[in-house]
Design a protein around this motif. Structure first.
Motif, PDB file in Angstrom:
ATOM      1  N   HIS A 102      10.270   5.620   1.526  1.00  0.00           N
ATOM      2  CA  HIS A 102      10.955   5.551   0.234  1.00  0.00           C
ATOM      3  C   HIS A 102      11.143   6.986  -0.254  1.00  0.00           C
ATOM      4  N   VAL A 103      12.397   7.463  -0.222  1.00  0.00           N
ATOM      5  CA  VAL A 103      12.685   8.868  -0.486  1.00  0.00           C
ATOM      6  C   VAL A 103      13.364   9.029  -1.839  1.00  0.00           C
ATOM      7  N   PHE A 104      12.705   9.706  -2.769  1.00  0.00           N
ATOM      8  CA  PHE A 104      13.329  10.074  -4.034  1.00  0.00           C
ATOM      9  C   PHE A 104      14.304  11.224  -3.765  1.00  0.00           C
ATOM     10  N   SER A 105      15.471  11.161  -4.398  1.00  0.00           N
ATOM     11  CA  SER A 105      16.489  12.172  -4.106  1.00  0.00           C
ATOM     12  C   SER A 105      17.134  12.700  -5.368  1.00  0.00           C
ATOM     13  N   ALA A 106      17.235  14.016  -5.436  1.00  0.00           N
ATOM     14  CA  ALA A 106      18.015  14.690  -6.468  1.00  0.00           C
ATOM     15  C   ALA A 106      19.328  15.138  -5.822  1.00  0.00           C
ATOM     16  N   SER A 107      19.878  16.244  -6.283  1.00  0.00           N
ATOM     17  CA  SER A 107      21.201  16.657  -5.811  1.00  0.00           C
ATOM     18  C   SER A 107      21.203  18.135  -5.428  1.00  0.00           C
ATOM     19  N   TYR A 108      22.366  18.576  -4.929  1.00  0.00           N
ATOM     20  CA  TYR A 108      22.619  19.971  -4.597  1.00  0.00           C
ATOM     21  C   TYR A 108      21.592  20.522  -3.621  1.00  0.00           C
ATOM     22  N   PHE A 109      21.048  21.714  -3.888  1.00  0.00           N
ATOM     23  CA  PHE A 109      20.178  22.393  -2.930  1.00  0.00           C
ATOM     24  C   PHE A 109      18.896  21.605  -2.688  1.00  0.00           C
ATOM     25  N   SER A 110      18.370  20.946  -3.738  1.00  0.00           N
ATOM     26  CA  SER A 110      17.135  20.185  -3.558  1.00  0.00           C
ATOM     27  C   SER A 110      17.338  19.012  -2.608  1.00  0.00           C
ATOM     28  N   PHE A 111      18.563  18.509  -2.505  1.00  0.00           N
ATOM     29  CA  PHE A 111      18.859  17.441  -1.548  1.00  0.00           C
ATOM     30  C   PHE A 111      18.622  17.925  -0.122  1.00  0.00           C
ATOM     31  N   LEU A 112      18.984  19.172   0.138  1.00  0.00           N
ATOM     32  CA  LEU A 112      18.811  19.741   1.476  1.00  0.00           C
ATOM     33  C   LEU A 112      17.342  20.032   1.775  1.00  0.00           C
ATOM     34  N   LEU A 113      16.591  20.420   0.751  1.00  0.00           N
ATOM     35  CA  LEU A 113      15.208  20.840   0.959  1.00  0.00           C
ATOM     36  C   LEU A 113      14.222  19.679   0.995  1.00  0.00           C
ATOM     37  N   ALA A 114      14.506  18.580   0.293  1.00  0.00           N
ATOM     38  CA  ALA A 114      13.513  17.507   0.176  1.00  0.00           C
ATOM     39  C   ALA A 114      13.948  16.206   0.851  1.00  0.00           C
ATOM     40  N   PRO A 115      15.006  15.510   0.391  1.00  0.00           N
ATOM     41  CA  PRO A 115      15.357  14.241   1.047  1.00  0.00           C
ATOM     42  C   PRO A 115      15.824  14.386   2.494  1.00  0.00           C
ATOM     43  N   LEU A 116      16.637  15.399   2.768  1.00  0.00           N
ATOM     44  CA  LEU A 116      17.214  15.506   4.107  1.00  0.00           C
ATOM     45  C   LEU A 116      16.154  15.633   5.194  1.00  0.00           C
ATOM     46  N   PRO A 117      15.140  16.515   5.060  1.00  0.00           N
ATOM     47  CA  PRO A 117      14.100  16.552   6.099  1.00  0.00           C
ATOM     48  C   PRO A 117      13.367  15.219   6.248  1.00  0.00           C
ATOM     49  N   ALA A 118      13.124  14.530   5.131  1.00  0.00           N
ATOM     50  CA  ALA A 118      12.423  13.244   5.208  1.00  0.00           C
ATOM     51  C   ALA A 118      13.255  12.220   5.975  1.00  0.00           C
ATOM     52  N   VAL A 119      14.551  12.206   5.723  1.00  0.00           N
ATOM     53  CA  VAL A 119      15.430  11.278   6.433  1.00  0.00           C
ATOM     54  C   VAL A 119      15.456  11.610   7.919  1.00  0.00           C
ATOM     55  N   ASP A 156       0.879  -1.175   0.000  1.00  0.00           N
ATOM     56  CA  ASP A 156       0.000   0.000   0.000  1.00  0.00           C
ATOM     57  C   ASP A 156       0.914   1.222   0.000  1.00  0.00           C
ATOM     58  N   ALA A 157       0.991   1.924  -1.128  1.00  0.00           N
ATOM     59  CA  ALA A 157       1.915   3.055  -1.262  1.00  0.00           C
ATOM     60  C   ALA A 157       1.133   4.334  -1.495  1.00  0.00           C
ATOM     61  N   TRP A 158       1.635   5.413  -0.943  1.00  0.00           N
ATOM     62  CA  TRP A 158       1.013   6.714  -1.160  1.00  0.00           C
ATOM     63  C   TRP A 158       2.098   7.780  -1.269  1.00  0.00           C
ATOM     64  N   LEU A 159       1.740   8.877  -1.912  1.00  0.00           N
ATOM     65  CA  LEU A 159       2.685   9.970  -2.148  1.00  0.00           C
ATOM     66  C   LEU A 159       2.701  10.940  -0.986  1.00  0.00           C
ATOM     67  N   VAL A 160       3.905  11.282  -0.559  1.00  0.00           N
ATOM     68  CA  VAL A 160       4.116  12.409   0.347  1.00  0.00           C
ATOM     69  C   VAL A 160       4.862  13.452  -0.485  1.00  0.00           C
ATOM     70  N   PRO A 161       4.175  14.452  -1.012  1.00  0.00           N
ATOM     71  CA  PRO A 161       4.807  15.372  -1.966  1.00  0.00           C
ATOM     72  C   PRO A 161       5.825  16.276  -1.297  1.00  0.00           C
ATOM     73  N   ILE A 162       6.962  16.462  -1.956  1.00  0.00           N
ATOM     74  CA  ILE A 162       7.970  17.382  -1.437  1.00  0.00           C
ATOM     75  C   ILE A 162       7.572  18.826  -1.695  1.00  0.00           C
ATOM     76  N   ASN A 163       6.524  19.018  -2.500  1.00  0.00           N
ATOM     77  CA  ASN A 163       6.060  20.355  -2.867  1.00  0.00           C
ATOM     78  C   ASN A 163       4.582  20.522  -2.519  1.00  0.00           C
ATOM     79  N   PRO A 164       4.227  20.335  -1.232  1.00  0.00           N
ATOM     80  CA  PRO A 164       2.813  20.449  -0.876  1.00  0.00           C
ATOM     81  C   PRO A 164       2.303  21.869  -1.064  1.00  0.00           C
TER      82      PRO A 164
END
Length: 377
Positions: free
Chosen positions: A93-110, A46-54
């Motif tokens: 399950h955290v999708f990750s990009a790089s640079y500044f977006s790494f700090l704004l999206a994956p890092l808080p989720a982790v 059972d998977a659902w989206l947690v948007p990084i851009n709510p």
């Protein structure tokens, strides 16, 4: 009365997928949506989206139109959303990009997953990984500390290996029911590019190559699907080069992207930096012969002379020569297109699904037998 034996069936996994929604059009959002669609109705997940851009609350949306204020408002919505959604997940399950977006999206989720004691699967997907990991000690530390790293290509796995970061490869998926194969015979000079107008994708090289193709085939067309910071510059370049029959189609909903592949004959892309682009898989599945530069992970999915033709990075003359070769040799174009299509056999959901289930369950081990927390309706 005989007692009933306890069920040995593993419980249904609850997976929070932290990723961009389709309001941010790009490879991550498209792959996240395909994954979520594939899991719908699955008996094991059972998977659902947690948007990084709510979307911020209605009373703050006016401020979301201001560039830097938008980032602040998004974070003010994102962190509480993570706290609410991740606590009911078995795996994050955290999708990750790089640079500044790494700090704004994956890092808080982790960080929040760790606070909530939820295992983290980091799904790093950026072709900029070599430079990002070289520059960022924090990114290297976060990835090393992840419970598991999954990357979509051998290219990224090799980059991770060079920094002592363990990872496993699970490829991107392609829906071949939507992108249906069609043989092109004869091949016509109808070119398609679906890369966004950002510097790393070097769409300027595509335009320059098309200019050379059009000299030999004045009727040639080029459709550019995408948007981005360089749109104005690219439109001006097309005018400067006096190109005809160039269409800037703008951003296209992923649900409608198949139409552009269906009406084109050759797929062309000229990135300087790349990973395992979904656009190539879509072209493969649609039957378009492909010409690409040999950026990043592209050669790992497209063997030159087998699945398409590769040119050196930023070499528009070589790119144009490859396109002209396809137009001159229908047999070659058909052979490449068929081989490329066959390579997608391993990328359909039926082949990839069990790899994801195994990755999720490996994070839980035998502890997966814990009772499932009901999700609110």
């Amino acid at each position: 009365m005989m007692s009933r034996a306890p069920s040995s069936a593993p419980h249904k996994l609850s997976i929070a997928i932290v990723a961009p929604s389709l309001s941010i059009l790009g490879g991550q959002a498209v792959q996240a949506r395909r994954l979520l669609d594939a899991w719908r109705g699955d008996p094991d997940v059972d998977a659902w989206l947690v948007p990084i851009n709510p979307a911020p609350p209605a009373w703050l949306r006016a401020g979301a139109r201001v560039k830097y204020l938008r980032t602040l408002l998004t974070q003010l919505s994102y962190w509480p959303l993570l706290m609410r959604e991740l606590r009911r997940a078995d795996v994050v399950h955290v999708f990750s990009a790089s640079y500044f977006s790494f700090l704004l999206a994956p890092l808080p989720a982790v960080m929040i997953a760790k606070i909530l004691k939820r295992p983290v699967l980091m799904n790093y997907r950026s072709g900029e990984a070599p430079d990002h990991l070289r520059r960022s000690r924090l990114a290297r530390a976060v990835l090393r500390d992840a419970d598991q790293n999954v990357v979509p290509s051998r290219f990224l796995q090799t980059v991770f290996d060079s920094y002592g970061i363990a990872s496993r490869v699970i490829p991107n998926i392609i829906d071949r029911r939507r992108f249906r194969f069609r043989a092109r015979c004869p091949l016509r000079p109808r070119l398609l590019s679906t890369r966004n107008f950002e510097p790393l994708y070097n769409v300027a090289c595509t335009l320059k190559a098309f200019g050379l193709v059009q000299r030999a085939h004045p009727e040639a067309t080029l459709t550019l699907v995408g948007s981005g910071s360089q749109e104005r510059e690219l439109r001006e370049l097309a005018q400067t080069l006096e190109l005809e029959n160039v269409t800037f189609a703008g951003a296209v909903d992923p649900q409608d992207m198949w139409k552009y592949y269906a009406t084109s004959d050759i797929y062309l892309q000229t990135p300087n930096i790349d990973n395992m682009p979904s656009s190539l898989l879509e072209a493969f599945a649609s039957g378009l012969p492909v010409v690409s530069t040999e950026a990043g992970g592209v050669p790992a999915m497209l063997t030159d002379g087998v699945h398409g033709l590769l040119a050196p990075i930023d070499d528009h003359e070589a790119v144009a020569r490859h396109v002209l070769l396809l137009l001159e040799d229908d047999r070659l174009a058909r052979r490449l297109a068929m081989s490329a299509y066959e390579s997608t056999d391993a990328l359909v959901w039926e082949r990839v699904r069990n790899q994801w289930v195994a990755a999720y369950r490996s994070l839980l081990g035998r502890a997966a037998a814990k009772p499932q927390t009901a999700r609110p309706v």
